[in-house]
Design an enzyme around this catalytic site. Structure first.
Site, PDB file in Angstrom:
ATOM      1  N   ARG A   1       4.437  -7.483  20.584  1.00  0.00           N
ATOM      2  CA  ARG A   1       3.837  -8.997  21.834  1.00  0.00           C
ATOM      3  C   ARG A   1       3.336  -9.907  20.890  1.00  0.00           C
ATOM      4  NH1 ARG A   1       6.056  -4.870  25.060  1.00  0.00           N
ATOM      5  NH2 ARG A   1       7.752  -5.697  26.534  1.00  0.00           N
TER       6      ARG A   1
ATOM      7  N   ASN B   1       0.567  -1.420   0.340  1.00  0.00           N
ATOM      8  CA  ASN B   1       0.002   0.123   0.102  1.00  0.00           C
ATOM      9  C   ASN B   1       1.163   1.451  -0.270  1.00  0.00           C
ATOM     10  OD1 ASN B   1      -2.511   1.490  -0.259  1.00  0.00           O
ATOM     11  ND2 ASN B   1      -3.244  -0.120   1.202  1.00  0.00           N
TER      12      ASN B   1
ATOM     13  N   ALA C   1      -1.271  -0.888   9.110  1.00  0.00           N
ATOM     14  CA  ALA C   1      -0.355   0.189   8.847  1.00  0.00           C
ATOM     15  C   ALA C   1       0.699   0.865   9.704  1.00  0.00           C
ATOM     16  CB  ALA C   1      -2.109   1.402   8.785  1.00  0.00           C
TER      17      ALA C   1
ATOM     18  N   HIS D   1      23.360   0.325  11.920  1.00  0.00           N
ATOM     19  CA  HIS D   1      24.708   0.778  11.892  1.00  0.00           C
ATOM     20  C   HIS D   1      25.684   0.102  13.529  1.00  0.00           C
ATOM     21  CE1 HIS D   1      23.839   4.177   9.428  1.00  0.00           C
ATOM     22  NE2 HIS D   1      23.379   3.941   9.511  1.00  0.00           N
TER      23      HIS D   1
ATOM     24  N   ALA E   1      -1.372  -2.316  13.319  1.00  0.00           N
ATOM     25  CA  ALA E   1      -0.514  -1.027  12.714  1.00  0.00           C
ATOM     26  C   ALA E   1      -0.085  -1.065  14.236  1.00  0.00           C
ATOM     27  CB  ALA E   1      -2.124  -0.028  12.878  1.00  0.00           C
TER      28      ALA E   1
END
Length: 197
Positions: free
Chosen positions: A192, A99, A154, A129, A172
């Site tokens: 979780r 999406n 989302a 990093h 989400a």
């Protein structure tokens, strides 16, 4: 497919992907790091064009094929805008849908199984990093695997090295820091287990 005006040779692409597959740290300023930067510049050129104006889904998918450097599997869909740091190390199964607003950092490898759904504004990262400030520019690649029929809601963030099992659902806004078993619902920061599906 669109013609790519990038500066990478097939040998450089092959070398980049082989280096990423080792999982070894890439030193900032090294030859392979410079190739990574060139790949990023190539990806920015292609995605800027792809995101600037929508003409048709077939046009968007043609540009995505150019970005990935290979034909797309059957039934893949993507709603722009979409950005990636590389594009050459994303691997999609048939029927994957991505999406709008997603950002893939795919140098370390992103593998998405058949029919997986990637929700709005998801971030998938495959580089870490170095923790030592004097070597902070160095990066270590680690692939992300998302199973068939998985669904990322989302604004999900998936961190390097995570495996999400077949049929799993990520709620989400979750930040996925560790593996998710198949057919499991996870949510939260960090994500979780909520329940089995």
């Amino acid at each position: 497919m669109y013609e790519d005006e990038g500066e990478l040779t097939p040998e450089q692409i092959e070398g980049l992907l082989a280096a990423m597959d080792t999982g070894k740290e890439v030193v900032a300023g090294s030859k392979i790091h410079r190739i990574m930067v060139t790949a990023s510049e190539r990806a920015m050129r292609i995605t800027s064009r792809m995101n600037a104006q929508f003409n048709s889904m077939s046009d968007t998918l043609a540009q995505l094929e150019t970005l990935f450097g290979r034909p797309l599997p059957k039934g893949v869909g993507l709603f722009p805008p979409f950005t990636t740091d590389c594009g050459l190390n994303t691997h999609l199964g048939e029927g994957v849908f991505i999406n709008s607003g997603c950002r893939f950092q795919d140098q370390g490898g992103i593998y998405i199984g058949e029919r997986a759904l990637i929700g709005h504004n998801c971030v998938i990262a495959t580089l870490n990093h170095n923790m030592d400030p004097s070597r902070r520019g160095n990066v270590t690649p680690s692939p992300v695997h998302i199973g068939a029929d998985a669904w990322l809601g989302a604004n999900v963030t998936v961190l390097p090295g995570v495996n999400i099992g077949d049929g799993a659902v990520v709620g989400a806004g979750a930040v996925v820091t560790k593996d998710v078993p198949a057919r499991t619902l996870v949510a939260g920061v960090p994500a979780r287990e909520i329940r089995r599906l």
